[in-house]
Design a protein around this motif. Sequence first.
Motif, PDB file in Angstrom:
ATOM      1  N   LYS A  96       6.084  -8.851 -16.047  1.00  0.00           N
ATOM      2  CA  LYS A  96       6.305  -7.589 -15.340  1.00  0.00           C
ATOM      3  C   LYS A  96       5.057  -7.210 -14.539  1.00  0.00           C
ATOM      4  N   TYR A  97       5.278  -6.825 -13.282  1.00  0.00           N
ATOM      5  CA  TYR A  97       4.186  -6.482 -12.379  1.00  0.00           C
ATOM      6  C   TYR A  97       4.508  -5.168 -11.661  1.00  0.00           C
ATOM      7  N   ALA A  98       3.497  -4.324 -11.508  1.00  0.00           N
ATOM      8  CA  ALA A  98       3.625  -3.097 -10.733  1.00  0.00           C
ATOM      9  C   ALA A  98       2.674  -3.168  -9.549  1.00  0.00           C
ATOM     10  N   VAL A  99       3.225  -3.092  -8.349  1.00  0.00           N
ATOM     11  CA  VAL A  99       2.418  -3.010  -7.128  1.00  0.00           C
ATOM     12  C   VAL A  99       2.338  -1.537  -6.761  1.00  0.00           C
ATOM     13  N   ILE A 100       1.141  -0.947  -6.846  1.00  0.00           N
ATOM     14  CA  ILE A 100       1.002   0.492  -6.635  1.00  0.00           C
ATOM     15  C   ILE A 100       0.190   0.757  -5.370  1.00  0.00           C
ATOM     16  N   TRP A 154       1.751  -9.430  -0.290  1.00  0.00           N
ATOM     17  CA  TRP A 154       1.185  -9.290  -1.630  1.00  0.00           C
ATOM     18  C   TRP A 154       2.207  -9.678  -2.700  1.00  0.00           C
ATOM     19  N   VAL A 155       3.449  -9.280  -2.502  1.00  0.00           N
ATOM     20  CA  VAL A 155       4.507  -9.655  -3.444  1.00  0.00           C
ATOM     21  C   VAL A 155       4.637 -11.175  -3.509  1.00  0.00           C
ATOM     22  N   ASN A 156       4.567 -11.820  -2.371  1.00  0.00           N
ATOM     23  CA  ASN A 156       4.689 -13.281  -2.345  1.00  0.00           C
ATOM     24  C   ASN A 156       3.568 -13.959  -3.128  1.00  0.00           C
ATOM     25  N   THR A 157       2.364 -13.381  -3.104  1.00  0.00           N
ATOM     26  CA  THR A 157       1.273 -13.978  -3.887  1.00  0.00           C
ATOM     27  C   THR A 157       1.556 -13.897  -5.383  1.00  0.00           C
ATOM     28  N   ILE A 167       9.067  -7.483 -10.451  1.00  0.00           N
ATOM     29  CA  ILE A 167       8.100  -6.623  -9.771  1.00  0.00           C
ATOM     30  C   ILE A 167       8.718  -5.274  -9.431  1.00  0.00           C
ATOM     31  N   ILE A 168       7.933  -4.214  -9.646  1.00  0.00           N
ATOM     32  CA  ILE A 168       8.304  -2.901  -9.132  1.00  0.00           C
ATOM     33  C   ILE A 168       7.296  -2.512  -8.052  1.00  0.00           C
ATOM     34  N   LEU A 169       7.765  -1.773  -7.067  1.00  0.00           N
ATOM     35  CA  LEU A 169       6.887  -1.194  -6.059  1.00  0.00           C
ATOM     36  C   LEU A 169       6.802   0.300  -6.317  1.00  0.00           C
ATOM     37  N   PHE A 170       5.585   0.822  -6.308  1.00  0.00           N
ATOM     38  CA  PHE A 170       5.359   2.250  -6.507  1.00  0.00           C
ATOM     39  C   PHE A 170       4.356   2.728  -5.479  1.00  0.00           C
ATOM     40  N   GLY A 171       4.606   3.896  -4.886  1.00  0.00           N
ATOM     41  CA  GLY A 171       3.656   4.434  -3.925  1.00  0.00           C
ATOM     42  C   GLY A 171       3.718   5.941  -3.873  1.00  0.00           C
ATOM     43  N   ILE A 172       2.588   6.557  -3.496  1.00  0.00           N
ATOM     44  CA  ILE A 172       2.501   8.003  -3.389  1.00  0.00           C
ATOM     45  C   ILE A 172       2.002   8.392  -2.006  1.00  0.00           C
ATOM     46  N   ASP A 187      13.129 -10.130   4.223  1.00  0.00           N
ATOM     47  CA  ASP A 187      12.498 -11.235   3.489  1.00  0.00           C
ATOM     48  C   ASP A 187      11.708 -10.766   2.277  1.00  0.00           C
ATOM     49  N   LEU A 188      11.903  -9.523   1.851  1.00  0.00           N
ATOM     50  CA  LEU A 188      11.248  -9.060   0.632  1.00  0.00           C
ATOM     51  C   LEU A 188      11.808  -9.844  -0.546  1.00  0.00           C
ATOM     52  N   SER A 189      10.934 -10.400  -1.350  1.00  0.00           N
ATOM     53  CA  SER A 189      11.340 -11.284  -2.443  1.00  0.00           C
ATOM     54  C   SER A 189      12.341 -10.614  -3.387  1.00  0.00           C
ATOM     55  N   PRO A 190      13.343 -11.356  -3.826  1.00  0.00           N
ATOM     56  CA  PRO A 190      14.284 -10.816  -4.828  1.00  0.00           C
ATOM     57  C   PRO A 190      13.622 -10.549  -6.171  1.00  0.00           C
ATOM     58  N   ASN A 191      12.387 -11.010  -6.337  1.00  0.00           N
ATOM     59  CA  ASN A 191      11.645 -10.708  -7.568  1.00  0.00           C
ATOM     60  C   ASN A 191      11.299  -9.219  -7.663  1.00  0.00           C
ATOM     61  N   VAL A 192      11.382  -8.506  -6.515  1.00  0.00           N
ATOM     62  CA  VAL A 192      11.211  -7.045  -6.549  1.00  0.00           C
ATOM     63  C   VAL A 192      12.514  -6.445  -7.056  1.00  0.00           C
ATOM     64  N   LYS A 193      12.455  -5.836  -8.228  1.00  0.00           N
ATOM     65  CA  LYS A 193      13.670  -5.376  -8.899  1.00  0.00           C
ATOM     66  C   LYS A 193      14.013  -3.918  -8.605  1.00  0.00           C
ATOM     67  N   CYS A 194      13.006  -3.085  -8.373  1.00  0.00           N
ATOM     68  CA  CYS A 194      13.275  -1.684  -8.063  1.00  0.00           C
ATOM     69  C   CYS A 194      12.040  -1.052  -7.423  1.00  0.00           C
ATOM     70  N   ILE A 195      12.224   0.152  -6.863  1.00  0.00           N
ATOM     71  CA  ILE A 195      11.172   0.807  -6.085  1.00  0.00           C
ATOM     72  C   ILE A 195      11.121   2.288  -6.455  1.00  0.00           C
ATOM     73  N   ILE A 196       9.901   2.807  -6.608  1.00  0.00           N
ATOM     74  CA  ILE A 196       9.685   4.233  -6.888  1.00  0.00           C
ATOM     75  C   ILE A 196       8.750   4.799  -5.829  1.00  0.00           C
ATOM     76  N   GLU A 197       9.176   5.863  -5.183  1.00  0.00           N
ATOM     77  CA  GLU A 197       8.311   6.514  -4.202  1.00  0.00           C
ATOM     78  C   GLU A 197       8.115   7.970  -4.582  1.00  0.00           C
ATOM     79  N   ASP A 198       6.893   8.460  -4.337  1.00  0.00           N
ATOM     80  CA  ASP A 198       6.525   9.831  -4.669  1.00  0.00           C
ATOM     81  C   ASP A 198       5.978  10.496  -3.408  1.00  0.00           C
TER      82      ASP A 198
END
Length: 318
Positions: A96-100, A154-157, A167-172, A187-198
């Motif tokens: 599990k990875y969080a890209v913030i 970054w997700v691809n790396t 992977i989840i993406l989170f940003g504020i 082309d966003l990787s299918p490994n990104v499972k969900c996204i949270i924005e604030d």
Amino acid sequence: MEKSVKKRRVAKITLIVLAVLLVLIAGALTFAGNYLFNFALDPQGGGMFSGYEPDAWELTGKSAWFAGGAQDRWLTSHDGLALHALYLPQESESHKYAVICHGYGSIPQDMGGFASHFYDMGYHILAPAARCHELSEGRYASMGWLERRDIVDWVNTLVEQDPEAEIILFGISMGGATVMMTAGEADLSPNVKCIIEDCGYSSVWDEFAGQLDELFGLPTFPVLDAASLVCQVRAGFGFKEASALEQLSYNGSRPMLFIHGEEDTFVPYWMLDKVYHSCCCEEKEMLSVPGAAHGEASSVDPELYWSTVESFLAKYMN
């Protein structure tokens, strides 16, 4: 004969005056457009967004913990910039990875409070420095638009490092707009499972229009149009093009959680409804936090905030 000559002289003088006026107007708009472009998109110049990043994530007490334990990662962007990120791996095995993603004028370690929560939930943490922030190269911020392609990279790396990554993406704030804009990339990787924005904005145009009125009392036409044209020439994109609303309309599969403080006037609260309804995915949620101004939702009601985030992630992450 004399009347005809006089008429021609008057017409000639009129044309000259009009030409001078047009040149003066064009010059004034060019000046105004360049001024607003620099004011809005140059973090080094102390522009429009300086001072608006709230203490809620700047001084959480976790910044030193995050920066002290994290590794420096870097990649070369599609347009040749060296971009950096902080990477904090779990001590035990995890996929599990969080890209913030941080806000305008902020830096990755300022996201230490958020990183701590996701880390405690078992996520490896990757916190990119947006272009022209901290160690990342670049002259101007692009308010999430060019950064959306950086997040894809970054997700691809992470996927190259771990093909089983979830992977989840989170940003504020600007980071919230960034992950919304990223959501629409084919082309966003299918490994990104969900996204949270604030508290992300609906579009760069909408956000700048509000600030133009708030700070200068000016209408969008023709000043913002001029600044957008300058941005197109100097940075390669226009303010209306940089739209989270448009990008969200292409996100048909990834679940999304939208968060906003009800007292937010900097990125106005009404934008929450617009971005939520623009997202075409079926699995989406909205969280409004009473009493919270810009970026303050997690500090005003941390129990509500994190219980909602954890409940959302439990549905889509293994």
